[in-house]
Design a protein around this motif. Structure first.
Motif, mmCIF file in Angstrom:
data_model
loop_
_atom_site.group_PDB
_atom_site.id
_atom_site.type_symbol
_atom_site.label_atom_id
_atom_site.label_comp_id
_atom_site.label_asym_id
_atom_site.label_seq_id
_atom_site.Cartn_x
_atom_site.Cartn_y
_atom_site.Cartn_z
ATOM 1 N N ILE A 309 0.829 -1.205 0.000
ATOM 2 C CA ILE A 309 0.000 0.000 0.000
ATOM 3 C C ILE A 309 0.863 1.255 0.000
ATOM 4 O O ILE A 309 0.673 2.167 -0.817
ATOM 5 N N LEU A 310 1.829 1.322 0.917
ATOM 6 C CA LEU A 310 2.586 2.558 1.088
ATOM 7 C C LEU A 310 3.585 2.800 -0.035
ATOM 8 O O LEU A 310 3.826 3.952 -0.416
ATOM 9 N N SER A 311 4.178 1.730 -0.578
ATOM 10 C CA SER A 311 5.082 1.919 -1.714
ATOM 11 C C SER A 311 4.298 2.309 -2.955
ATOM 12 O O SER A 311 4.710 3.192 -3.716
ATOM 13 N N ARG A 312 3.148 1.664 -3.163
ATOM 14 C CA ARG A 312 2.291 2.045 -4.290
ATOM 15 C C ARG A 312 1.863 3.501 -4.140
ATOM 16 O O ARG A 312 1.832 4.257 -5.122
ATOM 17 N N ALA A 313 1.566 3.922 -2.923
ATOM 18 C CA ALA A 313 1.165 5.304 -2.683
ATOM 19 C C ALA A 313 2.268 6.276 -3.074
ATOM 20 O O ALA A 313 2.039 7.239 -3.815
ATOM 21 N N TYR A 314 3.485 6.018 -2.590
ATOM 22 C CA TYR A 314 4.572 6.967 -2.859
ATOM 23 C C TYR A 314 4.846 7.097 -4.354
ATOM 24 O O TYR A 314 4.950 8.205 -4.884
ATOM 25 N N SER A 368 11.183 4.229 -11.346
ATOM 26 C CA SER A 368 11.848 5.536 -11.213
ATOM 27 C C SER A 368 12.453 5.742 -9.830
ATOM 28 O O SER A 368 12.778 6.869 -9.455
ATOM 29 N N PHE A 369 12.639 4.659 -9.062
ATOM 30 C CA PHE A 369 13.054 4.824 -7.665
ATOM 31 C C PHE A 369 14.385 5.546 -7.521
ATOM 32 O O PHE A 369 14.622 6.226 -6.524
ATOM 33 N N GLN A 370 15.274 5.444 -8.499
ATOM 34 C CA GLN A 370 16.554 6.141 -8.373
ATOM 35 C C GLN A 370 16.442 7.626 -8.712
ATOM 36 O O GLN A 370 17.341 8.395 -8.407
ATOM 37 N N GLU A 371 15.324 8.005 -9.326
ATOM 38 C CA GLU A 371 15.105 9.411 -9.645
ATOM 39 C C GLU A 371 14.285 10.107 -8.571
ATOM 40 O O GLU A 371 14.313 11.331 -8.457
ATOM 41 N N ASP A 372 13.526 9.339 -7.788
ATOM 42 C CA ASP A 372 12.706 9.919 -6.731
ATOM 43 C C ASP A 372 13.548 10.208 -5.492
ATOM 44 O O ASP A 372 14.668 9.743 -5.348
ATOM 45 N N ALA A 374 12.707 9.487 -2.195
ATOM 46 C CA ALA A 374 12.528 8.641 -1.016
ATOM 47 C C ALA A 374 13.749 7.770 -0.736
ATOM 48 O O ALA A 374 14.444 7.317 -1.643
ATOM 49 N N ARG A 375 13.993 7.538 0.540
ATOM 50 C CA ARG A 375 15.002 6.578 0.980
ATOM 51 C C ARG A 375 14.251 5.287 1.321
ATOM 52 O O ARG A 375 13.377 5.296 2.198
ATOM 53 N N ILE A 376 14.596 4.219 0.645
ATOM 54 C CA ILE A 376 13.812 2.989 0.719
ATOM 55 C C ILE A 376 14.630 1.874 1.339
ATOM 56 O O ILE A 376 15.760 1.598 0.905
ATOM 57 N N ALA A 377 14.061 1.240 2.357
ATOM 58 C CA ALA A 377 14.669 0.054 2.962
ATOM 59 C C ALA A 377 13.634 -1.063 2.970
ATOM 60 O O ALA A 377 12.478 -0.852 3.340
ATOM 61 N N LEU A 378 14.052 -2.243 2.554
ATOM 62 C CA LEU A 378 13.168 -3.413 2.513
ATOM 63 C C LEU A 378 13.836 -4.559 3.261
ATOM 64 O O LEU A 378 15.048 -4.754 3.143
#
Length: 472
Positions: A309-314, A368-372, A374-378
């Motif tokens: 939900i939250l990753s889709r949201a961002y 596009s995660f490298q262009e956004d 957000a700092r993402i940890a999984l």
């Protein structure tokens, strides 16, 4: 199938049954517990949120039976037939959302996949709506937590035609005003909030379980902060949503079949919430609150489908017609045992034949995660057998299990992943700093302290989350 895998499956199945026994007993007691008012029963019948579905508005009829110990707002999302809540359209909310092909510059391979998937997710005879928003605030006069309903659709006389869908949106706008006031008042008292926390649990979590999980996770983070002699004063927004079909009885075979069979449908439901309500909170509400106090750090924590939900949201921010661009710190997004495909990060990925001939892939919605910003940890864990088993239901290589780990080893995506294994320590700080410099995903092998899929309430996970919040 290896004997070790079967042994782990049987062991974890037993452990899961034991874990849910308190929930089964609680639901049984609820049937002879606090009675519902006539207004609630009438509204339930009007919305169709009766029987087992009443679990998702338990705060409405058991408002003082459970709650949050932190300054929080719980947004209760439910699902109903469109005509019962005043939704005229049989598609996405065009007044609030743009389709992917209008929001993104997509390749010829990804565009039809994203568009088709988006339309299928939103083309349902029932639609999600906000049915209640509940605030839990500290009351200095009584030194306890005060429960306050900002909005309760079950306390409103149904109108003809119904306006429940839009009423829910008005409640979110009211919540935003309350949050702004909370931030300003806390600063004026000299005890400002330190973080904006946006939380979501996943599949097979009713409202009681979700709220309990939020309190546990926040408390573990607070303990970790206290160990570092730091202050953690979170201002919290938590979602609850109808995450499973059927009841909770372990002897009702039909209910259990419906429960297991709900997984693919609930994956779509979680994406629907991510596209719309969670998207609005993530990319409109929170950026406005960050402007009220620029020192506030937004941290989004999702478990399983909550991470979905939250990753889709961002990553759906550009689809939001009232998106507010961030001007301060980028958010931290932490996916604990995420139940979404690692292929969402890959451009031009297609399903292999013959699957692509009968269905459509997702089209790399997170590419596009490298262009956004957000700092993402999984996190992923070898003991998590539920994410791998979910592949039989949805075909997805979920990031929380070893199938997602294999995808992240592929040549085109491995250079975009920074890995860390083990308990949080100084090496984690170096890893998250490296991920930040390269705009990578920080992929944490948490097998040492996440024993199975739902094992995310322990002190080590709290320390991991706090360490990431401190590092970034």
């Amino acid at each position: 199938m290896p004997i070790e895998f079967l042994h782990r499956l049987s062991s974890q199945t037993i452990s899961q049954l034991w874990r849910f026994l308190p929930v089964f007993f609680a639901m049984a007691l609820a049937q002879c517990g606090p009675p519902k008012s006539e207004a609630v029963i009438k509204a339930e019948n009007a919305f169709g949120t009766v029987g087992a579905d009443a679990r998702y508005h338990a705060l409405v009829w058991q408002d003082y039976s459970f709650g949050m110990r932190h300054h929080s707002y719980i947004v209760g999302i439910e699902k109903a037939e469109r005509d019962k809540i005043g939704v005229a359209f049989r598609t996405y909310d065009t007044g609030r959302l743009k389709p992917p092909n209008e929001a993104f510059d997509l390749s010829a391979i990804d565009e039809p996949q994203q568009t088709t998937k988006f339309e299928r997710i939103n083309n349902d005879i029932r639609a999600m709506f906000v049915s209640h928003v509940v605030a839990h605030r500290f009351d200095p006069d009584t030194a306890g937590m005060r429960t306050e309903f900002l909005y309760d659709a079950y306390a409103i006389e149904p109108s003809d035609p119904p306006t429940t869908y839009e009423d829910g949106w008005n409640a979110i706008a009211q919540m935003e005003r309350y949050l702004k006031s909370d931030i300003e008042n806390a600063k004026a008292r000299g005890v400002p909030f330190t973080h904006l926390m946006f939380l979501s649990m996943g599949w097979n979590n009713d409202q009681v379980v979700a709220v309990s999980a939020y309190d546990a996770i926040l408390s573990q983070i607070s303990d970790a902060a206290r160990t570092d002699v730091e202050v953690f004063r979170p201002l919290v927004i938590g979602l609850t949503w109808p995450s499973v079909w059927g009841g909770t009885s372990i002897v009702d075979t039909l209910n259990r079949i419906a429960h297991v069979g709900s997984y693919p449908a609930k994956a779509n439901d979680s994406d629907e919430i991510g596209f719309l309500f969670a998207n609005h909170i993530m990319n409109s509400t929170l950026p406005k609150l960050e402007q009220v106090d620029p020192s506030l750090q937004t941290v989004a924590i999702g478990h399983s489908m909550g991470a979905r939900i939250l990753s889709r949201a961002y990553f759906s921010g550009p689809m939001l017609r009232n998106e507010v661009r961030r001007t301060g710190q980028p958010p931290i997004i932490i996916g604990l045992q995420g139940a979404f495909s690692a292929n969402r990060f890959r451009q031009d990925h297609q399903l292999i034949p013959p699957f692509r001939w009968v269905t459509v892939g997702e089209g790399g919605p997170y590419q596009s995660f490298q262009e956004d910003q957000a700092r993402i940890a999984l996190t992923w864990a070898r003991g998590d057998i539920y994410n791998p088993l979910a592949r039989f239901a949805t075909g997805a290589a979920h990031v929380g299990g070893f199938a997602g780990n294999r995808i992240f080893k592929k040549d085109e995506i491995e250079p975009k992943i920074t890995r860390f294994k083990g308990i949080p320590d100084t090496d984690l700080i170096a890893a998250c700093q490296a991920a930040d410099e390269d705009n990578d995903i920080l992929y944490v092998d948490a097998s040492e302290y996440i024993g199975e899929h739902s094992d995310v309430r322990n002190p080590e996970v709290g320390k991991l989350v706090w360490s990431l919040m401190q590092c970034w």
